[in-house]
Motif scaffolding. Structure first.
Motif, PDB file in Angstrom:
ATOM      1  N   ILE A 154       0.684  -1.028   0.101  1.00 21.77           N
ATOM      2  CA  ILE A 154       0.424   0.596   0.131  1.00 21.77           C
ATOM      3  C   ILE A 154       0.792   1.200  -0.256  1.00 21.77           C
ATOM      4  N   GLU A 155       0.601   1.552  -0.894  1.00 17.64           N
ATOM      5  CA  GLU A 155       1.427   3.119  -1.417  1.00 17.64           C
ATOM      6  C   GLU A 155       0.756   4.336  -0.974  1.00 17.64           C
ATOM      7  N   VAL A 156       1.031   5.137   0.029  1.00 20.03           N
ATOM      8  CA  VAL A 156       0.745   6.532   0.395  1.00 20.03           C
ATOM      9  C   VAL A 156       1.374   7.778   0.552  1.00 20.03           C
ATOM     10  N   LYS A 157       0.721   8.652  -0.297  1.00 23.46           N
ATOM     11  CA  LYS A 157       1.420   9.682  -0.752  1.00 23.46           C
ATOM     12  C   LYS A 157       0.711  11.051  -0.660  1.00 23.46           C
ATOM     13  N   SER A 158       1.372  11.999   0.351  1.00 24.99           N
ATOM     14  CA  SER A 158       0.584  13.171   0.610  1.00 24.99           C
ATOM     15  C   SER A 158       1.520  14.945   0.164  1.00 24.99           C
ATOM     16  N   TYR A 159       1.010  15.706  -0.177  1.00 27.98           N
ATOM     17  CA  TYR A 159       1.567  16.929  -0.051  1.00 27.98           C
ATOM     18  C   TYR A 159       0.452  18.133  -0.410  1.00 27.98           C
ATOM     19  N   LEU A 160       1.068  19.321  -0.464  1.00 26.79           N
ATOM     20  CA  LEU A 160       0.176  20.572  -1.112  1.00 26.79           C
ATOM     21  C   LEU A 160       0.668  20.194  -2.145  1.00 26.79           C
ATOM     22  N   GLN A 161      -0.956  20.762  -3.174  1.00 28.06           N
ATOM     23  CA  GLN A 161      -0.701  21.393  -4.459  1.00 28.06           C
ATOM     24  C   GLN A 161      -0.814  22.536  -4.339  1.00 28.06           C
ATOM     25  N   THR A 162      -1.186  22.940  -4.184  1.00 34.71           N
ATOM     26  CA  THR A 162      -0.926  24.904  -3.816  1.00 34.71           C
ATOM     27  C   THR A 162      -1.255  24.954  -2.301  1.00 34.71           C
ATOM     28  N   GLU A 163      -0.712  26.264  -1.275  1.00 37.57           N
ATOM     29  CA  GLU A 163      -0.505  26.212  -0.340  1.00 37.57           C
ATOM     30  C   GLU A 163      -1.728  26.218   0.442  1.00 37.57           C
ATOM     31  N   ASN A 164      -3.451  25.915   0.263  1.00 34.14           N
ATOM     32  CA  ASN A 164      -4.584  25.419   0.277  1.00 34.14           C
ATOM     33  C   ASN A 164      -4.752  24.876  -0.445  1.00 34.14           C
ATOM     34  N   ILE A 165      -4.351  23.436  -1.131  1.00 34.86           N
ATOM     35  CA  ILE A 165      -5.144  22.070  -1.509  1.00 34.86           C
ATOM     36  C   ILE A 165      -3.836  21.753  -0.409  1.00 34.86           C
ATOM     37  N   LEU A 166      -4.237  20.383   0.299  1.00 35.44           N
ATOM     38  CA  LEU A 166      -3.546  18.710   0.745  1.00 35.44           C
ATOM     39  C   LEU A 166      -4.503  18.240  -0.477  1.00 35.44           C
ATOM     40  N   LEU A 167      -2.962  17.375  -1.134  1.00 38.40           N
ATOM     41  CA  LEU A 167      -3.383  15.581  -2.119  1.00 38.40           C
ATOM     42  C   LEU A 167      -3.010  14.847  -1.164  1.00 38.40           C
ATOM     43  N   ILE A 168      -3.940  13.379  -1.032  1.00 37.30           N
ATOM     44  CA  ILE A 168      -4.239  12.111  -0.963  1.00 37.30           C
ATOM     45  C   ILE A 168      -3.907  11.209  -1.608  1.00 37.30           C
ATOM     46  N   GLU A 169      -3.002  10.432  -1.684  1.00 41.96           N
ATOM     47  CA  GLU A 169      -2.980  10.066  -2.662  1.00 41.96           C
ATOM     48  C   GLU A 169      -2.459   8.116  -2.299  1.00 41.96           C
ATOM     49  N   ILE A 170      -3.247   7.583  -2.225  1.00 39.79           N
ATOM     50  CA  ILE A 170      -3.331   5.820  -2.056  1.00 39.79           C
ATOM     51  C   ILE A 170      -3.244   5.112  -2.859  1.00 39.79           C
ATOM     52  N   SER A 171      -2.492   4.104  -3.335  1.00 42.56           N
ATOM     53  CA  SER A 171      -2.305   3.113  -3.957  1.00 42.56           C
ATOM     54  C   SER A 171      -1.948   1.778  -3.390  1.00 42.56           C
ATOM     55  N   ASP A 172      -3.025   0.420  -4.855  1.00 49.34           N
ATOM     56  CA  ASP A 172      -2.577  -1.127  -4.122  1.00 49.34           C
ATOM     57  C   ASP A 172      -2.702  -1.456  -6.162  1.00 49.34           C
ATOM     58  N   TYR A 173      -2.223  -2.718  -5.285  1.00 49.42           N
ATOM     59  CA  TYR A 173      -1.587  -3.223  -6.918  1.00 49.42           C
ATOM     60  C   TYR A 173      -2.593  -4.554  -6.396  1.00 49.42           C
ATOM     61  N   GLY A 174      -3.800  -4.661  -5.534  1.00 47.82           N
ATOM     62  CA  GLY A 174      -4.585  -5.435  -5.648  1.00 47.82           C
ATOM     63  C   GLY A 174      -5.983  -5.159  -6.847  1.00 47.82           C
ATOM     64  N   TYR A 175      -7.180  -6.007  -6.766  1.00 47.14           N
ATOM     65  CA  TYR A 175      -7.997  -6.082  -7.181  1.00 47.14           C
ATOM     66  C   TYR A 175      -8.494  -4.702  -7.289  1.00 47.14           C
ATOM     67  N   ALA A 176      -9.385  -4.479  -9.128  1.00 48.97           N
ATOM     68  CA  ALA A 176      -9.670  -3.026  -8.804  1.00 48.97           C
ATOM     69  C   ALA A 176     -11.081  -3.258  -8.768  1.00 48.97           C
ATOM     70  N   LEU A 177     -11.825  -1.855  -8.568  1.00 50.37           N
ATOM     71  CA  LEU A 177     -12.778  -1.371  -8.350  1.00 50.37           C
ATOM     72  C   LEU A 177     -13.371  -1.744  -9.709  1.00 50.37           C
ATOM     73  N   ASN A 178     -14.973  -1.871  -9.509  1.00 43.46           N
ATOM     74  CA  ASN A 178     -15.487  -2.744 -10.464  1.00 43.46           C
ATOM     75  C   ASN A 178     -15.799  -1.244 -11.190  1.00 43.46           C
ATOM     76  N   THR A 179     -15.862  -1.151 -12.726  1.00 43.55           N
ATOM     77  CA  THR A 179     -15.779  -0.313 -13.452  1.00 43.55           C
ATOM     78  C   THR A 179     -16.855   0.667 -13.938  1.00 43.55           C
ATOM     79  N   SER A 180     -18.065   0.472 -13.296  1.00 42.93           N
ATOM     80  CA  SER A 180     -19.258   0.402 -12.726  1.00 42.93           C
ATOM     81  C   SER A 180     -18.384   2.416 -11.523  1.00 42.93           C
TER      82      SER A 180
END
Length: 147
Positions: free
Chosen positions: A65-91
């Motif tokens: 499980i990979e986790v990243k976080s950073y400020l995109q600008t001074e007022n926007i927080l971004l968080i990324e959560i990644s994995d290599y497991g089963y994909a979310l349903n295409t719906s």
């Protein structure tokens, strides 16, 4: 000086969300993010890491499980959560939140259904949630305005 990007890899387990939470709170605190936003973002991150363990990895321990976080600008927080497991349903992500999530008694949590709660929490607390599956890697992108 705070590192510009928080980036860490965890092994899937029941304890992974607690480890992520402990690590990221320190990083966000060093960025001088308000305690209220830290608490909301932490709850969303914990929900997404738990979902990864349960749904992408089917409760199997030891997967990445990979986790990243950073400020995109001074007022926007971004968080990324990644994995290599089963994909979310295409719906898509919207289908993961049932229309009847809450019974007619919306102000009584004891009447809420259990399925889909994590995505509903994230949808309500974050400004955006985007899902991508690319080359066998699932990534959720969460963003939150700080002001």
């Amino acid at each position: 000086m705070v590192n510009a990007i928080f980036s860490n890899t965890y092994l899937s387990s029941l304890e992974a969300s607690r480890m992520v939470s402990n690590d990221i709170r320190e990083y966000w605190g060093a960025l001088n993010i308000s305690e209220d936003i830290i608490n909301e973002a932490e709850l969303c991150l914990v929900e997404m890491v738990n979902n990864t363990y349960e749904h992408a990895y089917l409760n199997q321990e030891g997967s990445l499980i990979e986790v990243k976080s950073y400020l995109q600008t001074e007022n926007i927080l971004l968080i990324e959560i990644s994995d290599y497991g089963y994909a979310l349903n295409t719906s898509g992500l919207a289908q993961q939140i049932p229309d009847d999530f809450i019974t007619p008694e919306k102000d009584k949590p004891e009447t809420w259904l259990t399925s889909g709660r994590g995505f509903l929490i994230v949808e309500q607390l974050m400004d955006s949630i985007i899902y991508e599956n690319k080359d066998g890697k699932n990534t959720f992108y969460l963003s939150k305005r700080l002001s």
